[in-house]
Design a protein around this motif. Structure first.
Motif, PDB file in Angstrom:
ATOM      1  N   ARG A  46     -37.454  43.846  -7.433  1.00 45.88           N
ATOM      2  CA  ARG A  46     -37.481  42.741  -8.397  1.00 45.88           C
ATOM      3  C   ARG A  46     -37.258  41.387  -7.730  1.00 45.88           C
ATOM      4  O   ARG A  46     -37.344  40.342  -8.390  1.00 45.88           O
ATOM      5  CB  ARG A  46     -36.407  42.975  -9.466  1.00 45.88           C
ATOM      6  CG  ARG A  46     -36.631  44.231 -10.305  1.00 45.88           C
ATOM      7  CD  ARG A  46     -35.376  44.603 -11.065  1.00 45.88           C
ATOM      8  NE  ARG A  46     -34.891  43.521 -11.920  1.00 45.88           N
ATOM      9  CZ  ARG A  46     -33.679  43.474 -12.457  1.00 45.88           C
ATOM     10  NH1 ARG A  46     -32.815  44.461 -12.219  1.00 45.88           N
ATOM     11  NH2 ARG A  46     -33.315  42.458 -13.221  1.00 45.88           N
ATOM     12  N   LEU A  47     -36.972  41.364  -6.445  1.00 43.86           N
ATOM     13  CA  LEU A  47     -36.716  40.103  -5.747  1.00 43.86           C
ATOM     14  C   LEU A  47     -37.968  39.250  -5.634  1.00 43.86           C
ATOM     15  O   LEU A  47     -39.006  39.726  -5.175  1.00 43.86           O
ATOM     16  CB  LEU A  47     -36.181  40.375  -4.338  1.00 43.86           C
ATOM     17  CG  LEU A  47     -34.754  40.900  -4.227  1.00 43.86           C
ATOM     18  CD1 LEU A  47     -34.472  41.357  -2.813  1.00 43.86           C
ATOM     19  CD2 LEU A  47     -33.754  39.823  -4.644  1.00 43.86           C
ATOM     20  N   GLY A  48     -37.898  37.975  -6.065  1.00 45.56           N
ATOM     21  CA  GLY A  48     -38.817  36.867  -5.869  1.00 45.56           C
ATOM     22  C   GLY A  48     -40.297  37.200  -5.898  1.00 45.56           C
ATOM     23  O   GLY A  48     -40.700  38.259  -6.350  1.00 45.56           O
ATOM     24  N   PRO A  49     -41.124  36.252  -5.378  1.00 50.30           N
ATOM     25  CA  PRO A  49     -40.693  34.951  -4.860  1.00 50.30           C
ATOM     26  C   PRO A  49     -40.633  33.877  -5.944  1.00 50.30           C
ATOM     27  O   PRO A  49     -41.219  34.033  -7.015  1.00 50.30           O
ATOM     28  CB  PRO A  49     -41.786  34.611  -3.841  1.00 50.30           C
ATOM     29  CG  PRO A  49     -43.021  35.232  -4.427  1.00 50.30           C
ATOM     30  CD  PRO A  49     -42.559  36.495  -5.113  1.00 50.30           C
ATOM     31  N   ALA A  50     -39.910  32.780  -5.656  1.00 51.99           N
ATOM     32  CA  ALA A  50     -39.832  31.626  -6.535  1.00 51.99           C
ATOM     33  C   ALA A  50     -40.455  30.433  -5.824  1.00 51.99           C
ATOM     34  O   ALA A  50     -40.676  30.463  -4.613  1.00 51.99           O
ATOM     35  CB  ALA A  50     -38.380  31.337  -6.910  1.00 51.99           C
ATOM     36  N   GLU A  51     -40.702  29.372  -6.571  1.00 52.76           N
ATOM     37  CA  GLU A  51     -41.350  28.209  -5.978  1.00 52.76           C
ATOM     38  C   GLU A  51     -40.352  27.179  -5.470  1.00 52.76           C
ATOM     39  O   GLU A  51     -40.598  26.493  -4.485  1.00 52.76           O
ATOM     40  CB  GLU A  51     -42.290  27.557  -6.997  1.00 52.76           C
ATOM     41  CG  GLU A  51     -43.466  28.443  -7.394  1.00 52.76           C
ATOM     42  CD  GLU A  51     -44.418  27.730  -8.337  1.00 52.76           C
ATOM     43  OE1 GLU A  51     -44.145  26.556  -8.661  1.00 52.76           O
ATOM     44  OE2 GLU A  51     -45.417  28.343  -8.734  1.00 52.76           O
ATOM     45  N   ALA A  52     -39.224  27.037  -6.135  1.00 52.58           N
ATOM     46  CA  ALA A  52     -38.275  25.978  -5.786  1.00 52.58           C
ATOM     47  C   ALA A  52     -37.343  26.436  -4.663  1.00 52.58           C
ATOM     48  O   ALA A  52     -37.062  27.626  -4.526  1.00 52.58           O
ATOM     49  CB  ALA A  52     -37.449  25.602  -7.012  1.00 52.58           C
ATOM     50  N   PRO A  53     -36.857  25.493  -3.840  1.00 53.78           N
ATOM     51  CA  PRO A  53     -35.820  25.835  -2.856  1.00 53.78           C
ATOM     52  C   PRO A  53     -34.609  26.437  -3.542  1.00 53.78           C
ATOM     53  O   PRO A  53     -34.240  26.033  -4.645  1.00 53.78           O
ATOM     54  CB  PRO A  53     -35.489  24.482  -2.211  1.00 53.78           C
ATOM     55  CG  PRO A  53     -36.715  23.663  -2.411  1.00 53.78           C
ATOM     56  CD  PRO A  53     -37.264  24.091  -3.735  1.00 53.78           C
ATOM     57  N   ALA A  54     -33.984  27.418  -2.901  1.00 57.81           N
ATOM     58  CA  ALA A  54     -32.983  28.237  -3.587  1.00 57.81           C
ATOM     59  C   ALA A  54     -31.547  27.887  -3.252  1.00 57.81           C
ATOM     60  O   ALA A  54     -30.646  28.206  -4.013  1.00 57.81           O
ATOM     61  CB  ALA A  54     -33.225  29.714  -3.273  1.00 57.81           C
ATOM     62  N   MET A  55     -31.281  27.259  -2.119  1.00 54.73           N
ATOM     63  CA  MET A  55     -29.921  27.087  -1.652  1.00 54.73           C
ATOM     64  C   MET A  55     -29.332  25.764  -2.122  1.00 54.73           C
ATOM     65  O   MET A  55     -29.921  24.702  -1.915  1.00 54.73           O
ATOM     66  CB  MET A  55     -29.874  27.161  -0.131  1.00 54.73           C
ATOM     67  CG  MET A  55     -28.480  27.079   0.451  1.00 54.73           C
ATOM     68  SD  MET A  55     -27.484  28.530   0.122  1.00 54.73           S
ATOM     69  CE  MET A  55     -28.299  29.684   1.208  1.00 54.73           C
ATOM     70  N   SER A  56     -28.179  25.836  -2.744  1.00 53.12           N
ATOM     71  CA  SER A  56     -27.413  24.647  -3.115  1.00 53.12           C
ATOM     72  C   SER A  56     -25.989  25.099  -3.361  1.00 53.12           C
ATOM     73  O   SER A  56     -25.694  26.297  -3.438  1.00 53.12           O
ATOM     74  CB  SER A  56     -27.983  23.977  -4.371  1.00 53.12           C
ATOM     75  OG  SER A  56     -27.765  24.791  -5.519  1.00 53.12           O
TER      76      SER A  56
END
Length: 518
Positions: free
Chosen positions: A223-233
């Motif tokens: 079920r992992l990703g992918p996504a479009e936006a940066p993920a780290m914050s």
């Protein structure tokens, strides 16, 4: 402390001296000049910016006049990412950029406590010496700081996987899935596991609970990703810390961040916010580990600082199952020393010059403008080795100096210092007569020096490194980590031969400028 050290720092001057440049591995974009003081804060490499791969090139440390600066101090951690970053680059048929090669991380792969370590000595320092094989008149001193083994504790683990566009290529996501599955398989029945997808917003794919079956975890990682936006914050990272739930005095708590370290904006402020989140979690007893994965965009600076601030370790998943094994091995070991610093002070009456191999980015006192955290931890059953090249005064038979291991005691919170004298060391010991662990450490350092085109490795050839590896005992060469070092040497030698046959030369690093301390 820094104000007192500054005049000494300004004594470093680098004079050009002509030498013959060895054939390069491959042509590379221009790297920052390394003919600078060891404490310099160099700019990011332009080629790294263009390829969205962020590394810091701290240069190559000079040989230092002991009369001018007899003492050196540097922080310790358990990071080994550079070794596997180099392996991955060579497997792609590329030479790693000099900024990717950190000598100390090659050596740490082979750092182990002495076999006779006992619980009555929770921390210790082991030293020995060997004659340098390529610097006439120099000795290589091995200094290993170690912590004795302790009983392991159950651990709560949250695996937070970056699924941003930087992880969009199938190999990267597949490696992340393999790593999560391997880490789950390495846990014991007393441990607990949670899986989080770092996204906007983060998604909990598996809440904290007993290790799942292979089938269930396989379904989760699909079920992992992918996504479009940066993920780290700092916000997404906070969700991983929250998934651990309330503190349990009987269990250790760990967050493992997997991915390339993608930020909405790769700025100093954005990185600093993530590092502060990890440092705050460390104060609450949560350790943060970083496992790098990524072929395109990659922020080595962010991931290394994340592990340092979180008192964990930074690895690169060239082989995901092996990276998972190492993370599982380290995180189950209790912290024996927080923020360890190794101080080495040489006696100018015995030692005329010295050079520390690696640790350029972890020296103390550091320039106040250095942004990346350099704290860390030494865990029970682990060790960190530092290597010095030193030149003795002729006829000296006295102590060469003193080693001090300064650290924060995790039980009392007090600062403690462990001292070890550099005496009873025999100069001129041939490599064949030295302890095997010393030979392997010195060989690993030489390989790293050669890969980063260090001036000090200009007389070393890949054929010589192959011969030195072949001369190790058979059971040592059969060790998995040693076998990986041997394969790395063979890959680099082959790439060098191919580049030489094609007439390619590395002209980027100013190879004809010899760092000289006046």
């Amino acid at each position: 402390m820094f104000r007192r050290a500054l005049p000494t720092l300004l004594l470093f001057a680098f004079a050009p001296a002509r030498v013959d440049a060895a054939p390069s591995l491959v042509s590379q974009a221009e790297s920052p000049a390394w003919d600078r003081p060891i404490l310099a804060d160099p700019k990011e490499d332009d080629a790294n910016k263009r390829s969205q791969r962020t590394f810091r090139d701290h240069g190559v440390g000079p040989t230092i006049d002991t009369a001018e600066r007899p003492r050196a101090a540097f922080t310790l951690d358990l990071d080994t990412a550079s070794f596997d970053l180099a392996r991955a680059a060579l497997l792609r048929g590329e030479a790693p950029a000099p900024a990717e090669v950190r000598v100390e991380e090659f050596v740490k792969v082979f750092s182990k406590p002495p076999e006779t370590t006992g619980p009555d000595a929770p921390l210790g320092v082991e030293v020995d010496a060997i004659a340098s094989s390529h610097r006439r008149g120099y000795q290589v001193v091995r200094i290993t700081a170690y912590a004795a083994p302790q009983p392991q504790r159950p651990v709560d683990v949250v695996v937070a996987v970056d699924v941003s566009a930087a992880m969009g290529t199938p190999p990267d996501l597949d490696e992340a899935r393999e790593l999560v599955q391997s880490l789950g398989a390495a846990l014991s029945r007393d441990d607990r596991l949670a899986l989080i997808e770092l996204n906007s917003p983060p998604e909990v794919l598996r809440p904290l609970g007993p290790p799942p079956s292979i089938t269930d975890l396989e379904a989760d990682v699909k079920r992992l990703g992918p996504a479009e936006a940066p993920a780290m914050s700092e916000t997404t990272l906070a969700s991983a810390f929250e998934a651990l739930g309330p503190k349990d005095a009987k269990r250790d708590r760990v967050v493992v961040v997997v991915g390339p370290g993608s930020l909405p904006k790769s700025t100093t402020d954005a990185r600093a916010a993530v590092w502060r989140a990890a440092a705050d979690a460390a104060k609450r007893g949560i350790s943060t580990y970083a496992v790098g994965i990524g072929r395109a965009a990659y922020d080595d600076l962010l991931l290394g600082g994340l592990a340092s601030a979180g008192r964990g370790a930074y690895l690169f998943a060239h082989e995901p199952s092996d990276a998972a094994r190492r993370v599982a091995q380290i995180m189950r070991r209790p912290i024996a020393a927080r923020d360890p610093v190794l101080e080495v002070e040489f006696d100018p009456d015995a030692v005329t010059r010295y050079r520390l191999l690696g640790f350029e980015g972890r020296m103390e006192p550091a320039p106040s403008r250095r942004e990346q955290p350099t704290s860390g931890a030494l865990r029970a059953g682990d060790a960190v080795t530092a290597l010095y090249e030193i030149k003795l005064r002729e006829g000296t038979d006295e102590a060469w100096g003193q080693v001090r291991l300064r650290y924060n005691d995790p039980g009392s919170g007090k600062t403690r210092v462990l001292r070890e004298s550099l005496d009873s060391l025999e100069p001129g010991v041939a490599e064949a007569d030295a302890p095997v662990r010393t030979r392997v450490s010195v060989l690993a350092a030489a390989v790293a020096e050669k890969l980063r085109a260090s001036y000090w490795a200009r007389r070393i050839t890949w054929a010589t490194l192959q011969e030195r590896f072949a001369a190790l005992p058979e059971d040592t060469r059969a060790d998995p980590d040693a076998a990986r070092l041997g394969a790395l040497i063979d890959d680099a030698a082959r790439l060098h031969d191919e580049a030489a046959a094609a007439g390619k030369r590395r002209g980027a690093r100013p190879f004809d400028r010899m760092p000289v301390v006046r």
